[in-house]
Design a protein around this motif. Sequence first.
Motif, mmCIF file in Angstrom:
data_model
loop_
_atom_site.group_PDB
_atom_site.id
_atom_site.type_symbol
_atom_site.label_atom_id
_atom_site.label_comp_id
_atom_site.label_asym_id
_atom_site.label_seq_id
_atom_site.Cartn_x
_atom_site.Cartn_y
_atom_site.Cartn_z
ATOM 1 N N ASP A 1 0.842 -1.201 0.000
ATOM 2 C CA ASP A 1 0.000 0.000 0.000
ATOM 3 C C ASP A 1 0.877 1.251 0.000
ATOM 4 N N TYR A 2 1.926 1.232 0.803
ATOM 5 C CA TYR A 2 2.834 2.381 0.867
ATOM 6 C C TYR A 2 3.490 2.596 -0.500
ATOM 7 N N ALA A 3 3.929 1.497 -1.129
ATOM 8 C CA ALA A 3 4.567 1.599 -2.443
ATOM 9 C C ALA A 3 3.606 2.168 -3.479
ATOM 10 N N SER A 4 2.331 1.769 -3.419
ATOM 11 C CA SER A 4 1.342 2.310 -4.359
ATOM 12 C C SER A 4 1.179 3.809 -4.170
ATOM 13 N N TYR A 5 1.189 4.261 -2.929
ATOM 14 C CA TYR A 5 1.118 5.699 -2.636
ATOM 15 C C TYR A 5 2.286 6.435 -3.272
ATOM 16 N N GLU B 1 9.254 17.297 -13.450
ATOM 17 C CA GLU B 1 8.382 16.253 -13.974
ATOM 18 C C GLU B 1 7.091 16.247 -13.181
ATOM 19 N N ASP B 2 5.950 16.496 -13.883
ATOM 20 C CA ASP B 2 4.669 16.524 -13.171
ATOM 21 C C ASP B 2 3.890 15.226 -13.305
ATOM 22 N N ARG B 3 4.424 14.227 -14.014
ATOM 23 C CA ARG B 3 3.794 12.917 -14.036
ATOM 24 C C ARG B 3 4.057 12.194 -12.713
ATOM 25 N N THR B 4 3.252 11.170 -12.422
ATOM 26 C CA THR B 4 3.501 10.374 -11.229
ATOM 27 C C THR B 4 4.707 9.463 -11.476
ATOM 28 N N PHE B 5 5.266 8.955 -10.382
ATOM 29 C CA PHE B 5 6.362 8.006 -10.520
ATOM 30 C C PHE B 5 5.904 6.765 -11.277
ATOM 31 N N GLY B 6 4.662 6.332 -11.040
ATOM 32 C CA GLY B 6 4.148 5.174 -11.756
ATOM 33 C C GLY B 6 4.083 5.398 -13.257
ATOM 34 N N PRO C 1 17.529 0.927 -7.880
ATOM 35 C CA PRO C 1 17.597 1.282 -6.459
ATOM 36 C C PRO C 1 17.783 2.780 -6.224
ATOM 37 N N ALA C 2 18.579 3.443 -7.051
ATOM 38 C CA ALA C 2 18.774 4.889 -6.889
ATOM 39 C C ALA C 2 17.484 5.646 -7.167
ATOM 40 N N GLU C 3 16.709 5.200 -8.163
ATOM 41 C CA GLU C 3 15.442 5.853 -8.473
ATOM 42 C C GLU C 3 14.416 5.639 -7.369
ATOM 43 N N VAL C 4 14.415 4.458 -6.775
ATOM 44 C CA VAL C 4 13.526 4.211 -5.634
ATOM 45 C C VAL C 4 13.899 5.134 -4.480
ATOM 46 N N GLU C 5 15.181 5.213 -4.172
ATOM 47 C CA GLU C 5 15.614 6.035 -3.039
ATOM 48 C C GLU C 5 15.269 7.501 -3.267
ATOM 49 N N HIS C 6 15.432 7.985 -4.504
ATOM 50 C CA HIS C 6 15.044 9.366 -4.805
ATOM 51 C C HIS C 6 13.545 9.546 -4.642
ATOM 52 N N ALA C 7 12.747 8.614 -5.168
ATOM 53 C CA ALA C 7 11.288 8.741 -5.070
ATOM 54 C C ALA C 7 10.853 8.834 -3.615
ATOM 55 N N VAL C 8 11.387 7.976 -2.774
ATOM 56 C CA VAL C 8 11.020 7.989 -1.362
ATOM 57 C C VAL C 8 11.419 9.313 -0.716
ATOM 58 N N ASP D 1 4.612 13.228 7.987
ATOM 59 C CA ASP D 1 4.990 13.408 9.390
ATOM 60 C C ASP D 1 5.866 12.270 9.898
ATOM 61 N N VAL D 2 5.650 11.089 9.381
ATOM 62 C CA VAL D 2 6.568 9.963 9.566
ATOM 63 C C VAL D 2 6.909 9.469 8.168
ATOM 64 N N ARG D 3 8.189 9.238 7.917
ATOM 65 C CA ARG D 3 8.599 8.797 6.578
ATOM 66 C C ARG D 3 9.322 7.470 6.704
ATOM 67 N N LEU D 4 8.924 6.519 5.867
ATOM 68 C CA LEU D 4 9.571 5.223 5.862
ATOM 69 C C LEU D 4 10.670 5.201 4.809
ATOM 70 N N LYS D 5 11.873 4.906 5.259
ATOM 71 C CA LYS D 5 12.986 4.611 4.349
ATOM 72 C C LYS D 5 13.384 3.169 4.664
ATOM 73 N N ASN D 6 14.669 2.893 4.877
ATOM 74 C CA ASN D 6 15.006 1.592 5.440
ATOM 75 C C ASN D 6 15.165 1.732 6.949
ATOM 76 N N TYR D 7 14.480 2.675 7.492
ATOM 77 C CA TYR D 7 14.252 2.928 8.908
ATOM 78 C C TYR D 7 12.997 3.788 8.999
ATOM 79 N N VAL D 8 12.485 3.979 10.205
ATOM 80 C CA VAL D 8 11.299 4.809 10.420
ATOM 81 C C VAL D 8 11.767 6.176 10.906
ATOM 82 N N GLU D 9 11.473 7.207 10.130
ATOM 83 C CA GLU D 9 11.931 8.571 10.412
ATOM 84 C C GLU D 9 10.754 9.378 10.962
ATOM 85 N N ILE D 10 10.886 9.845 12.199
ATOM 86 C CA ILE D 10 9.815 10.568 12.887
ATOM 87 C C ILE D 10 10.132 12.051 12.823
ATOM 88 N N ARG D 11 9.228 12.872 12.207
ATOM 89 C CA ARG D 11 9.617 14.178 11.693
ATOM 90 C C ARG D 11 8.905 15.416 12.271
#
Length: 444
Positions: free
Chosen positions: A278-282, A301-306, A316-323, A329-339
């Motif tokens: 679900d998070y990936a779809s978002y 670029e105004d198109r969606t990542f999809g 992997p670099a494109e995924v990391e940039h997209a994220v 308020d909380v962002r998931l990377k390869n850890y949980v970032e509380i913001r």
Amino acid sequence: MTAFPQPYADTLSRIAAKERRATRENPQRPDQPARASNIAAIVSFYESGIKPSGADERIGIELEHIIVHDDGRPVSYSGEHGVEELLGLLVKEYPRTTCDPQGDLLGVARPGEAVTIEPAAQLELSAGPFSDLDTARAAFLSFEQHVDAILSPWGERLCNVGYHPTAKARSLELIPKRRYQFMNMYLGERDSEGVCMMRGSASTQVSIDFVSVPDCLRKLRLAFSLCPLFALMADNAPMFEGQPRTHQMMRTSMWQHTDPDRCGLVPGALDPAFTLEDYASYILDTPAILVSCTTNQWCFEDRTFGQIYANRTMTPAEVEHAVSMFFTDVRLKNYVEIRPADSMPIPFAIAYAALVKGVFYSDENLEALDELLGTVTDEDYVAAQESLMQNGYDGIIYGRIAAELADTVVALAKQGLAQGELGHLVPLEELVSQRKTLADLESL
């Protein structure tokens, strides 16, 4: 208190719009043949953060600073004794440098510590992960002492505050980073305070690890639920656009009026049934703003990542940039970032890190929080933000008085911390017991 820029109902309608977008029918999306592989690529990035069960309870801390002249005037990136010159003098201690294609110095680093700059030259130290709070405190104190020794002869100083104490955001110079120039333009058109968030604000962010996908999703959900309360406890923005604040938690309202597509809540994340897919779809269903390109490093670029990656799997670099292009308020990377926390002086920033560590690295505390917060909805979340912005510790959060929930969370943190780390929590614990925030004290 004065009225907020937009009514509560507008905020709810924007959340509803995000939910509708995130739950479109036909998830296979025939217009995106590579969608399934891109969801898998994003999920794999998240899963790469899974730590072994029993690993050290580590935290990462990012603390942003606003640099001002002794009389409060802003210090910009360029010019004599600007932030670029400061970074140049830090290279001896932080020898790994980051520059733009034109040679402008944008960051310096050494193992375990990275010094970077935000859009209007806010100076950030990202450090860790730390297994103990003594080491964390020592790292940030050493950094600030070193920087202060450079700034003081120039008549400048570091300011640990959630919003610039004297300047209006649009008067602050953008650093020469193409990504920020595009984002400034885009966010400036999306809503009323995107430029304010980019140029005027500064934060404290704390990151935590997870040991499994269920642990990740549980911590993500509970961290989101606690964000309105964390924003109040770490409120340190007494000024906004050169004037005294009009309500508490100024950065919360700024994020509400930055970009509804990529700020606030991840749609559905408060639902226990929410998944990494679900998070990936978002991620895939949100406009990109920027993608890397060979001609100018970054292109708008105004198109969606999809849509952009409709026919091939993201690298992997494109995924990391997209994220990285999401500011929830909380962002998931390869850890949980509380913001949600404002920038704070080191004793309070470490106290906040102690709070997070004590709460989230205890199975008993996670169980207790599930009991308290397991039924929170998106609508509850927004209602809590609005109530706390207007009423502070007298506000209502999920049917409870904010002060009472804050006491409960502090008590849980004390139970979860080792005896030797309890002292780090004291500055924040005392503020909560007084029903005050740092911004309240500055406003007196």
